[in-house]
Design an enzyme around this catalytic site. Structure first.
Site, PDB file in Angstrom:
ATOM      1  N   HIS A 234     -11.533   3.133   0.522  1.00 56.46           N
ATOM      2  CA  HIS A 234     -10.623   3.073   0.847  1.00 56.46           C
ATOM      3  C   HIS A 234     -10.626   1.893   2.684  1.00 56.46           C
ATOM      4  O   HIS A 234      -9.717   1.224   3.111  1.00 56.46           O
ATOM      5  CB  HIS A 234      -9.494   4.361   1.075  1.00 56.46           C
ATOM      6  CG  HIS A 234      -8.830   4.463  -0.180  1.00 56.46           C
ATOM      7  ND1 HIS A 234      -8.736   4.937  -1.183  1.00 56.46           N
ATOM      8  CD2 HIS A 234      -7.170   3.822  -0.308  1.00 56.46           C
ATOM      9  CE1 HIS A 234      -8.209   5.257  -1.804  1.00 56.46           C
ATOM     10  NE2 HIS A 234      -7.290   4.442  -1.778  1.00 56.46           N
ATOM     11  N   ASP A 255      -5.560  11.546   0.373  1.00 53.50           N
ATOM     12  CA  ASP A 255      -4.728  10.797  -1.070  1.00 53.50           C
ATOM     13  C   ASP A 255      -4.866  11.330  -2.317  1.00 53.50           C
ATOM     14  O   ASP A 255      -4.691  10.385  -3.312  1.00 53.50           O
ATOM     15  CB  ASP A 255      -3.984   9.528  -1.077  1.00 53.50           C
ATOM     16  CG  ASP A 255      -3.619   8.632  -1.712  1.00 53.50           C
ATOM     17  OD1 ASP A 255      -2.636   9.677  -1.871  1.00 53.50           O
ATOM     18  OD2 ASP A 255      -3.495   7.207  -1.260  1.00 53.50           O
TER      19      ASP A 255
END
Length: 373
Positions: A234, A255
């Site tokens: 990410h 996440d």
């Protein structure tokens, strides 16, 4: 009693930590065993799933998710929702609320909910489905009655959301900008209105450009807190280092999705079909990252691997998220705080996890059978 190199708020102590459910005392003793690192339990404020289940499934899903993450060192987490029809969100909140009301002794403490959606910008959905709506105080109050909302992600540029921020702050909710197509000016205005942080920094928001600094620019220039996903997919190490230099209390989140702790294959993220492959979780179409398969012990190792000291990395997976939610009873090892503790070896592999002083069996419930595609 635990022996080793103990991270206290004042730095490292070689010695012994005495505890019951809470920490009783920490004493320096150079004769103590010294081949273990003793850190505060990890705190993850953005968790969608694990072990093949998703928070949006409701029922006992939240407990299953909290059980797997505990075996990777997470001792406190926020059950995180997805954009969905109101009835589906309510189903998930009821499940999270039930898990909080009857906590299992072998699961991470569920401290509340992170409501990620549906108050997002339809132009920056990422892996969220196109079911956004404008936020209202009445809607949040109704959902908060089902399970306490501790963090709420919204797009501040959406009509009505700037005015909503101080009302949500008045409820004790930490409001974050995310899934936003807003400008730098939108971000600054939101911070002045009470915005507290930024959701998965760099992802799902307007990026930094010298002519249009975007939400990322507002975060880097003015943010005190922001979450980041240090799975190294990410955000690459250089981006993480830039954020570390700019945002004093940058903290890690996973996440994590239902694919966490599971083999490669097909899973669900809310109503979205996702694929786990080579450490990434993507939409089945392959065109967007869709959460992660990260655990907090791996997040810690990744942060150390890119150059952070162990003490700094620990702050970003424990102390800073605790401070963000105002939880002074955890996220640090000191007399009177909860005995939520992780013990690591020199390779930073977990050797034990204590939840409120209770040691976990790290293997039980850690591995699950694959979910059929």
């Amino acid at each position: 009693m635990l022996e080793g190199r103990i991270l206290t708020p004042n730095g490292w102590i070689h010695g012994r930590l005495h505890h019951g459910r809470d920490i009783v005392a920490i004493e320096a003793d150079h004769t103590a065993r010294g081949d273990r690192w003793i850190l505060p339990g990890f705190i993850d404020l953005h968790v969608h799933g694990a072990g093949g289940v998703d928070i949006m499934q409701g029922g006992d899903a939240a407990q299953t998710v909290a059980r797997l993450h505990a075996r990777h060192g997470t001792t406190t987490l926020l059950a995180t929702t997805m954009t969905a029809p109101p009835a589906a969100i309510e189903h998930a909140l009821r499940g999270a609320g039930a898990a909080m009301a009857s906590p299992a002794p072998d699961t991470a403490h569920i401290a509340g909910v992170h409501l990620e959606g549906p108050f997002l910008n339809i132009g920056r959905l990422g892996a969220q489905p196109p079911l956004v709506k404008q936020g209202t105080l009445e809607q949040v109050q109704a959902w908060n009655a089902l399970a306490p909302i501790r963090v709420l992600t919204l797009a501040p540029e959406v009509e009505g959301h700037l005015q909503l921020i101080p009302e949500l702050c008045g409820m004790g909710i930490r409001v974050q900008a995310g899934h936003s197509a807003g400008s730098y000016e939108d971000g600054v205005a939101a911070l002045k209105a009470g915005l507290a942080g930024f959701t998965h920094l760099f992802n799902g928001m307007t990026g930094l450009n010298q002519y249009a600094p975007g939400i990322v620019g507002a975060a880097l220039a003015h943010g005190e807190y922001a979450e980041i996903i240090p799975d190294l997919h990410h955000a690459k190490p250089g981006a993480i280092h830039a954020a570390l230099r700019a945002i004093p209390r940058l903290y890690a989140v996973t996440d994590a999705t239902s694919a966490t702790g599971m083999p490669d294959g097909a899973y669900m993220l809310g109503s979205q079909h996702v694929m786990k492959c080579a450490g990434c979780v993507r939409l089945a179409t392959g065109d967007s990252l869709a959460g992660s398969a990260l655990t907090m012990d791996q997040a810690l190792r990744n942060l150390v691997g890119i150059g952070l000291t162990l003490a700094d990395a620990s702050d970003r997976v424990s102390r800073f998220p605790a401070d963000y939610l105002g939880m002074q009873d955890r996220g640090r090892l000191a007399p009177g705080t909860r005995a939520d503790i992780v013990v690591l070896d020199d390779e930073l592999q977990l050797r034990s996890v204590l939840l409120h002083g209770r040691p976990l069996d790290l293997q039980q419930g850690k591995h699950h059978a694959p979910v059929p595609a």
